[in-house]
Scaffold this motif. Structure first.
Motif, PDB file in Angstrom:
ATOM      1  N   ASP A   1     -28.420  23.026  59.388  1.00 36.69           N
ATOM      2  CA  ASP A   1     -28.905  21.914  59.515  1.00 36.69           C
ATOM      3  C   ASP A   1     -29.203  20.812  58.583  1.00 36.69           C
ATOM      4  OD1 ASP A   1     -29.132  22.941  62.451  1.00 36.69           O
ATOM      5  OD2 ASP A   1     -30.821  24.185  61.629  1.00 36.69           O
ATOM      6  N   LEU A   2     -29.440  21.182  57.244  1.00 36.35           N
ATOM      7  CA  LEU A   2     -29.578  20.511  56.385  1.00 36.35           C
ATOM      8  C   LEU A   2     -29.137  21.335  55.144  1.00 36.35           C
ATOM      9  CD1 LEU A   2     -31.002  17.983  54.996  1.00 36.35           C
ATOM     10  CD2 LEU A   2     -33.349  19.492  55.160  1.00 36.35           C
ATOM     11  N   VAL A   3     -28.705  20.337  53.965  1.00 34.43           N
ATOM     12  CA  VAL A   3     -28.430  20.907  52.883  1.00 34.43           C
ATOM     13  C   VAL A   3     -29.004  20.143  51.569  1.00 34.43           C
ATOM     14  CG1 VAL A   3     -26.436  21.312  51.172  1.00 34.43           C
ATOM     15  CG2 VAL A   3     -26.275  21.729  53.493  1.00 34.43           C
ATOM     16  N   TYR A   4     -29.913  20.843  50.716  1.00 34.12           N
ATOM     17  CA  TYR A   4     -30.292  20.452  49.437  1.00 34.12           C
ATOM     18  C   TYR A   4     -29.563  20.752  48.363  1.00 34.12           C
ATOM     19  CZ  TYR A   4     -34.735  19.303  51.983  1.00 34.12           C
ATOM     20  OH  TYR A   4     -35.569  18.714  52.902  1.00 34.12           O
ATOM     21  N   HIS A   5     -28.638  19.803  47.756  1.00 36.69           N
ATOM     22  CA  HIS A   5     -27.663  20.006  46.782  1.00 36.69           C
ATOM     23  C   HIS A   5     -28.305  19.690  45.369  1.00 36.69           C
ATOM     24  CE1 HIS A   5     -24.108  20.605  44.685  1.00 36.69           C
ATOM     25  NE2 HIS A   5     -23.732  19.051  44.417  1.00 36.69           N
ATOM     26  N   LEU A   6     -28.821  20.966  44.855  1.00 32.47           N
ATOM     27  CA  LEU A   6     -29.477  20.861  43.538  1.00 32.47           C
ATOM     28  C   LEU A   6     -28.581  21.502  42.536  1.00 32.47           C
ATOM     29  CD1 LEU A   6     -31.857  20.332  45.421  1.00 32.47           C
ATOM     30  CD2 LEU A   6     -32.972  21.553  44.058  1.00 32.47           C
ATOM     31  N   ALA A   7     -27.525  22.166  42.743  1.00 35.98           N
ATOM     32  CA  ALA A   7     -26.773  22.867  41.814  1.00 35.98           C
ATOM     33  C   ALA A   7     -26.084  21.827  40.939  1.00 35.98           C
ATOM     34  CB  ALA A   7     -25.594  24.008  42.602  1.00 35.98           C
ATOM     35  N   ALA A   8     -26.044  22.080  39.397  1.00 38.61           N
ATOM     36  CA  ALA A   8     -25.614  21.142  38.635  1.00 38.61           C
ATOM     37  C   ALA A   8     -25.580  21.884  37.252  1.00 38.61           C
ATOM     38  CB  ALA A   8     -26.181  19.892  38.713  1.00 38.61           C
TER      39      ALA A   8
ATOM     40  N   MET B   1     -35.481  25.117  60.809  1.00 34.90           N
ATOM     41  CA  MET B   1     -34.177  24.681  60.651  1.00 34.90           C
ATOM     42  C   MET B   1     -33.455  25.632  59.682  1.00 34.90           C
ATOM     43  SD  MET B   1     -33.755  20.412  59.983  1.00 34.90           S
ATOM     44  CE  MET B   1     -34.909  20.569  58.730  1.00 34.90           C
ATOM     45  N   ASN B   2     -32.234  25.861  59.883  1.00 37.30           N
ATOM     46  CA  ASN B   2     -31.583  26.564  58.818  1.00 37.30           C
ATOM     47  C   ASN B   2     -30.933  25.910  57.875  1.00 37.30           C
ATOM     48  OD1 ASN B   2     -30.223  28.974  57.951  1.00 37.30           O
ATOM     49  ND2 ASN B   2     -28.424  28.777  59.125  1.00 37.30           N
TER      50      ASN B   2
END
Length: 314
Positions: free
Chosen positions: A72-79, A1-2
């Motif tokens: 295809d997928l996003v892991y949102h860890l920015a914070a 995946m991208n």
């Protein structure tokens, strides 16, 4: 995946990036380097499947350009992740953790991309339950950081219910390991190890009876990736932890083995302290067949070795 990992140059983000690359995915890491560090991702620099993008999730145009490549997928860890900073400057935490999350969610909605939102165990109400804190335990926003994370959670799940967008919220407990900063707040294991290697006293906020459930970074990354790639997690809120807690007094002694070098200092934010943090991860175990593999003792040994190699003054 991208795959896109926001906050990909951060402590947990870099472990997520590393595992995704090892699994054969193409990975872009978006980070404004306010918390993340280039040293965390330098080992991926020659990997043709890795791209680093310096940018801010608060800037809608930047986020739009990043998403133009298609994911295809996003892991949102920015914070923003510091409790005391959120108390001193709540606006910055709100803008990063709520407004920034909205920007990422909107791009995911428009393109139909699954998004995982990284929350925190700090959203929970204090508990003395020996069975541990499960996902149905009451929450209490005792700091703007916790409140902003709860707002981000609610936004993320609302996109699942309102738009049918596959989203998932994860609440890892206290994560530690190599590449965690040993300055500031949240890296108690790294701070204690570095001070121990320097022969310095280990300072504990308050009386040290507060407990933490310490999850090794690679176990955390494995959990995060499973939650993002398994459709059974869609629309779910999931805890992850070791399933064992340790008092800060005990942790300090495990690391330095000398009670005379353990000192207690006034707490910087007692109003936001959670006295007992013990994770119940039964839901993740049953839904995703996930459980931690690294014991606290092994994790401390690995982290100590890494810090020693890096040099205690870095």
């Amino acid at each position: 995946m991208n795959i896109l990992v926001t906050g990909g140059a951060g402590f947990i983000g870099r472990w997520v990036v590393k595992k995704l690359l090892l699994d054969g995915h193409r990975v872009a890491a978006l980070d404004d380097l306010s918390n993340g560090r280039l040293m965390n991702i330098e080992e991926f620099g020659d990997n043709p499947d890795f791209l680093f993008i310096e940018g801010d999730i608060k800037e809608r145009e930047v986020v739009g350009k990043v998403f133009a490549g298609g994911f295809d997928l996003v892991y949102h860890l920015a914070a923003s992740i510091n409790v005391q900073d959120s108390i001193d400057d709540p606006r910055t935490t709100y803008e990063n953790d709520v407004a920034g999350t909205f920007n990422v969610l909107e791009e995911c909605r428009q393109q139909g991309i699954k998004m995982l939102f990284m929350s925190t165990c700090m959203v929970y109400e204090r508990s003395l339950d020996e069975a541990g804190i499960s996902e149905v335990h009451p929450v209490k926003p005792a700091s703007p950081y916790a409140a902003s994370k709860l707002a981000g959670e609610a936004l993320t799940l609302s996109y699942y219910y309102a738009y049918g967008l596959p989203t998932v919220v994860v609440r890892p407990f206290n994560t530690y390991g190599p590449f965690q900063k040993s300055s500031g707040e949240g890296g108690v294991v790294a701070i204690f190890i570095r001070r121990n290697l320097r022969g310095e006293d280990l300072n504990i906020y308050g009386d040290g009876t507060q407990t933490r459930d310490l999850l090794y970074a690679e176990d955390c990354a494995d959990f995060v990736i499973k939650a993002g790639t398994d459709s059974r997690a869609d629309g779910q809120l999931l805890n992850a932890g070791l399933g064992k807690d340790v008092s800060i007094n005990e942790l300090a002694y495990i690391i330095c083995k000398d009670k005379n070098r353990i000192k207690h200092v006034p707490h910087i934010h007692p109003q936001s302290e959670i006295q007992k943090l013990l994770c119940n991860y039964d839901k993740a175990r049953s839904l995703l067949s996930w459980q931690p593999r690294i014991s606290l003792e092994e994790g401390i040994a690995r982290t100590s070795e890494w810090i020693a190699v890096q040099g205690v003054n870095r």
